[in-house]
Design a protein around this motif. Structure first.
Motif, PDB file in Angstrom:
ATOM      1  N   HIS A 145      17.635  81.289   3.981  1.00  7.69           N
ATOM      2  CA  HIS A 145      18.123  82.324   4.898  1.00  7.69           C
ATOM      3  C   HIS A 145      17.541  82.210   6.307  1.00  7.69           C
ATOM      4  O   HIS A 145      18.209  82.575   7.283  1.00  7.69           O
ATOM      5  CB  HIS A 145      17.785  83.713   4.351  1.00  7.69           C
ATOM      6  CG  HIS A 145      18.511  84.061   3.095  1.00  7.69           C
ATOM      7  ND1 HIS A 145      19.874  83.931   2.947  1.00  7.69           N
ATOM      8  CD2 HIS A 145      18.059  84.562   1.902  1.00  7.69           C
ATOM      9  CE1 HIS A 145      20.248  84.325   1.748  1.00  7.69           C
ATOM     10  NE2 HIS A 145      19.160  84.704   1.085  1.00  7.69           N
ATOM     11  N   CYS A 146      16.297  81.773   6.409  1.00  9.00           N
ATOM     12  CA  CYS A 146      15.611  81.800   7.706  1.00  9.00           C
ATOM     13  C   CYS A 146      15.437  80.417   8.320  1.00  9.00           C
ATOM     14  O   CYS A 146      15.168  80.299   9.521  1.00  9.00           O
ATOM     15  CB  CYS A 146      14.233  82.453   7.556  1.00  9.00           C
ATOM     16  SG  CYS A 146      14.230  83.998   6.622  1.00  9.00           S
ATOM     17  N   GLY A 147      15.539  79.386   7.482  1.00  4.96           N
ATOM     18  CA  GLY A 147      15.251  78.038   7.944  1.00  4.96           C
ATOM     19  C   GLY A 147      16.199  77.502   8.983  1.00  4.96           C
ATOM     20  O   GLY A 147      15.891  76.514   9.655  1.00  4.96           O
ATOM     21  N   ARG A 148      17.363  78.129   9.143  1.00  8.85           N
ATOM     22  CA  ARG A 148      18.292  77.625  10.159  1.00  8.85           C
ATOM     23  C   ARG A 148      17.823  77.954  11.573  1.00  8.85           C
ATOM     24  O   ARG A 148      18.294  77.345  12.546  1.00  8.85           O
ATOM     25  CB  ARG A 148      19.687  78.202   9.927  1.00  8.85           C
ATOM     26  CG  ARG A 148      19.752  79.712   9.777  1.00  8.85           C
ATOM     27  CD  ARG A 148      21.176  80.162   9.442  1.00  8.85           C
ATOM     28  NE  ARG A 148      21.229  81.519   8.939  1.00  8.85           N
ATOM     29  CZ  ARG A 148      22.370  82.126   8.619  1.00  8.85           C
ATOM     30  NH1 ARG A 148      23.515  81.487   8.763  1.00  8.85           N
ATOM     31  NH2 ARG A 148      22.357  83.366   8.161  1.00  8.85           N
ATOM     32  N   CYS A 149      16.914  78.927  11.707  1.00 10.10           N
ATOM     33  CA  CYS A 149      16.387  79.283  13.028  1.00 10.10           C
ATOM     34  C   CYS A 149      14.877  79.083  13.125  1.00 10.10           C
ATOM     35  O   CYS A 149      14.366  78.653  14.162  1.00 10.10           O
ATOM     36  CB  CYS A 149      16.716  80.734  13.362  1.00 10.10           C
ATOM     37  SG  CYS A 149      18.478  81.092  13.501  1.00 10.10           S
ATOM     38  N   MET A 158      11.182  70.008  11.559  1.00 10.60           N
ATOM     39  CA  MET A 158      11.873  69.541  12.758  1.00 10.60           C
ATOM     40  C   MET A 158      13.238  70.208  12.938  1.00 10.60           C
ATOM     41  O   MET A 158      14.035  69.773  13.763  1.00 10.60           O
ATOM     42  CB  MET A 158      12.065  68.018  12.688  1.00 10.60           C
ATOM     43  CG  MET A 158      10.770  67.254  12.505  1.00 10.60           C
ATOM     44  SD  MET A 158       9.612  67.492  13.870  1.00 10.60           S
ATOM     45  CE  MET A 158      10.510  66.718  15.216  1.00 10.60           C
ATOM     46  N   LYS A 159      13.521  71.300  12.194  1.00 12.66           N
ATOM     47  CA  LYS A 159      14.870  71.853  12.209  1.00 12.66           C
ATOM     48  C   LYS A 159      14.965  73.259  12.795  1.00 12.66           C
ATOM     49  O   LYS A 159      16.061  73.792  12.914  1.00 12.66           O
ATOM     50  CB  LYS A 159      15.435  71.854  10.784  1.00 12.66           C
ATOM     51  CG  LYS A 159      15.613  70.447  10.217  1.00 12.66           C
ATOM     52  CD  LYS A 159      16.233  70.478   8.828  1.00 12.66           C
ATOM     53  CE  LYS A 159      16.418  69.072   8.283  1.00 12.66           C
ATOM     54  NZ  LYS A 159      17.013  69.077   6.918  1.00 12.66           N
ATOM     55  N   GLY A 160      13.859  73.896  13.103  1.00 12.65           N
ATOM     56  CA  GLY A 160      13.922  75.232  13.662  1.00 12.65           C
ATOM     57  C   GLY A 160      14.346  75.220  15.120  1.00 12.65           C
ATOM     58  O   GLY A 160      14.302  74.183  15.795  1.00 12.65           O
ATOM     59  N   LEU A 161      14.781  76.364  15.607  1.00 12.05           N
ATOM     60  CA  LEU A 161      15.127  76.491  17.021  1.00 12.05           C
ATOM     61  C   LEU A 161      13.851  76.623  17.842  1.00 12.05           C
ATOM     62  O   LEU A 161      12.922  77.341  17.465  1.00 12.05           O
ATOM     63  CB  LEU A 161      16.026  77.719  17.250  1.00 12.05           C
ATOM     64  CG  LEU A 161      17.387  77.711  16.542  1.00 12.05           C
ATOM     65  CD1 LEU A 161      18.132  79.006  16.857  1.00 12.05           C
ATOM     66  CD2 LEU A 161      18.206  76.498  16.967  1.00 12.05           C
ATOM     67  N   GLY A 162      13.832  75.965  18.981  1.00  9.89           N
ATOM     68  CA  GLY A 162      12.638  75.996  19.812  1.00  9.89           C
ATOM     69  C   GLY A 162      12.299  77.372  20.355  1.00  9.89           C
ATOM     70  O   GLY A 162      11.147  77.647  20.695  1.00  9.89           O
ATOM     71  N   SER A 163      13.284  78.268  20.426  1.00  8.89           N
ATOM     72  CA  SER A 163      13.055  79.594  20.996  1.00  8.89           C
ATOM     73  C   SER A 163      12.588  80.608  19.961  1.00  8.89           C
ATOM     74  O   SER A 163      12.322  81.759  20.314  1.00  8.89           O
ATOM     75  CB  SER A 163      14.346  80.104  21.653  1.00  8.89           C
ATOM     76  OG  SER A 163      15.394  80.170  20.688  1.00  8.89           O
ATOM     77  N   THR A 164      12.508  80.229  18.703  1.00  7.93           N
ATOM     78  CA  THR A 164      12.095  81.171  17.660  1.00  7.93           C
ATOM     79  C   THR A 164      10.721  80.779  17.121  1.00  7.93           C
ATOM     80  O   THR A 164      10.440  79.586  16.936  1.00  7.93           O
ATOM     81  CB  THR A 164      13.106  81.185  16.502  1.00  7.93           C
ATOM     82  OG1 THR A 164      13.194  79.874  15.939  1.00  7.93           O
ATOM     83  CG2 THR A 164      14.463  81.643  16.967  1.00  7.93           C
ATOM     84  N   PRO A 165       9.859  81.733  16.870  1.00 10.85           N
ATOM     85  CA  PRO A 165       8.526  81.410  16.362  1.00 10.85           C
ATOM     86  C   PRO A 165       8.580  80.946  14.910  1.00 10.85           C
ATOM     87  O   PRO A 165       9.429  81.381  14.127  1.00 10.85           O
ATOM     88  CB  PRO A 165       7.771  82.744  16.483  1.00 10.85           C
ATOM     89  CG  PRO A 165       8.836  83.783  16.401  1.00 10.85           C
ATOM     90  CD  PRO A 165      10.049  83.191  17.055  1.00 10.85           C
ATOM     91  N   SER A 166       7.691  80.066  14.564  1.00  8.55           N
ATOM     92  CA  SER A 166       7.603  79.597  13.181  1.00  8.55           C
ATOM     93  C   SER A 166       6.987  80.678  12.305  1.00  8.55           C
ATOM     94  O   SER A 166       6.378  81.636  12.799  1.00  8.55           O
ATOM     95  CB  SER A 166       6.754  78.326  13.110  1.00  8.55           C
ATOM     96  OG  SER A 166       5.401  78.634  13.430  1.00  8.55           O
TER      97      SER A 166
END
Length: 242
Positions: A145-149, A158-166
């Motif tokens: 559910h969350c891994g796309r962002c 290496m797949k998260g969006l750069g603008s979202t915190p890990s």
């Protein structure tokens, strides 16, 4: 002229008598025997010009029980200061409770026995919150559910969006539990997330902008358990480049 000189002489001679009287302080024998009062009372007087002397008749009193305010302790016994109304008595109490007064008390070194402590601050330890969810299931749900962002872990590093915190960065925040528990009402999640029996249905005229996230409170508990077991990011560490 003779009458005037006589009056001035009487006033001058009377000045010690009409001067501010010393405040009496009664104290238990262990405090008197320790020598603490001989150490602190002159220092208070030097600081304030208010003289305090040991006097069993009071009006101020040190006691081992309330009422009163705790001013110091020794060998497991706490001593409370009782005062009556009076500007100088209040001034003495406030001095005892001030940092200067506390430091003066704790600077005293008795000839024998334990020193006095004037610090009563207690440090409340926050109990670690326990999470009942299934952490392994939470890891799978987080990735789905969350891994796309968000970078959830090594699985999608290496797949998260750069603008979202890990998840590791979120885990390092003091309010991380609130952030995850309430994520579905925080932007932008509210536009595409539904929690069964919690959030209202999507407005048909305003469909989710992306594939919706649908989960239950049990799913959320599992995600919380997973995040609780996740190592927090060290935000003070230097940045590393690849």
């Amino acid at each position: 002229m003779r009458v005037l000189l006589v009056c001035l002489t009487l006033l001058l001679n009377a000045s010690p008598a009409i001067a501010r009287q010393a405040l009496g302080l009664a104290a238990p024998e262990p405090v008197l025997a320790s020598g603490l009062l001989k150490h602190i009372l002159p220092r208070f007087s030097l600081k304030t010009s208010v003289r305090v002397t040991v006097n069993p008749a009071g009006p101020m009193r040190l006691a081992t029980q309330e009422p009163g305010v705790a001013v110091f302790r020794r060998a497991g016994t706490t001593y409370f200061l009782r005062i009556e109304d009076g500007k100088d008595q209040i001034r003495f109490r406030d001095w005892m409770l001030s940092d200067i007064g506390k430091n003066t008390i704790e600077s005293f070194q008795p000839d024998s026995g334990e020193p006095f402590s004037a610090r009563f601050e207690t440090v409340e330890t926050e109990e670690a919150e326990e999470f009942d969810g299934n952490a392994a299931r939470g890891a799978a749900l987080s990735l789905a559910h969350c891994g796309r962002c968000h970078v959830v872990g090594a699985q999608n590093r290496m797949k998260g969006l750069g603008s979202t915190p890990s998840f590791a960065v979120l885990r390092s925040l003091a309010d991380w539990t609130d952030r995850f528990r309430q994520f579905y009402v925080r932007n932008p999640h509210a536009a595409f997330t539904q929690i069964a029996e919690v959030t209202p249905p999507f407005d048909p005229e305003r469909p989710p902008p992306i594939a919706p996230v649908r989960m239950t409170l049990q799913d959320l508990d599992a995600i919380l358990a997973f995040v609780a077991a996740t190592d927090a990011a060290d935000l003070g560490a230097p940045l590393q480049t690849q």
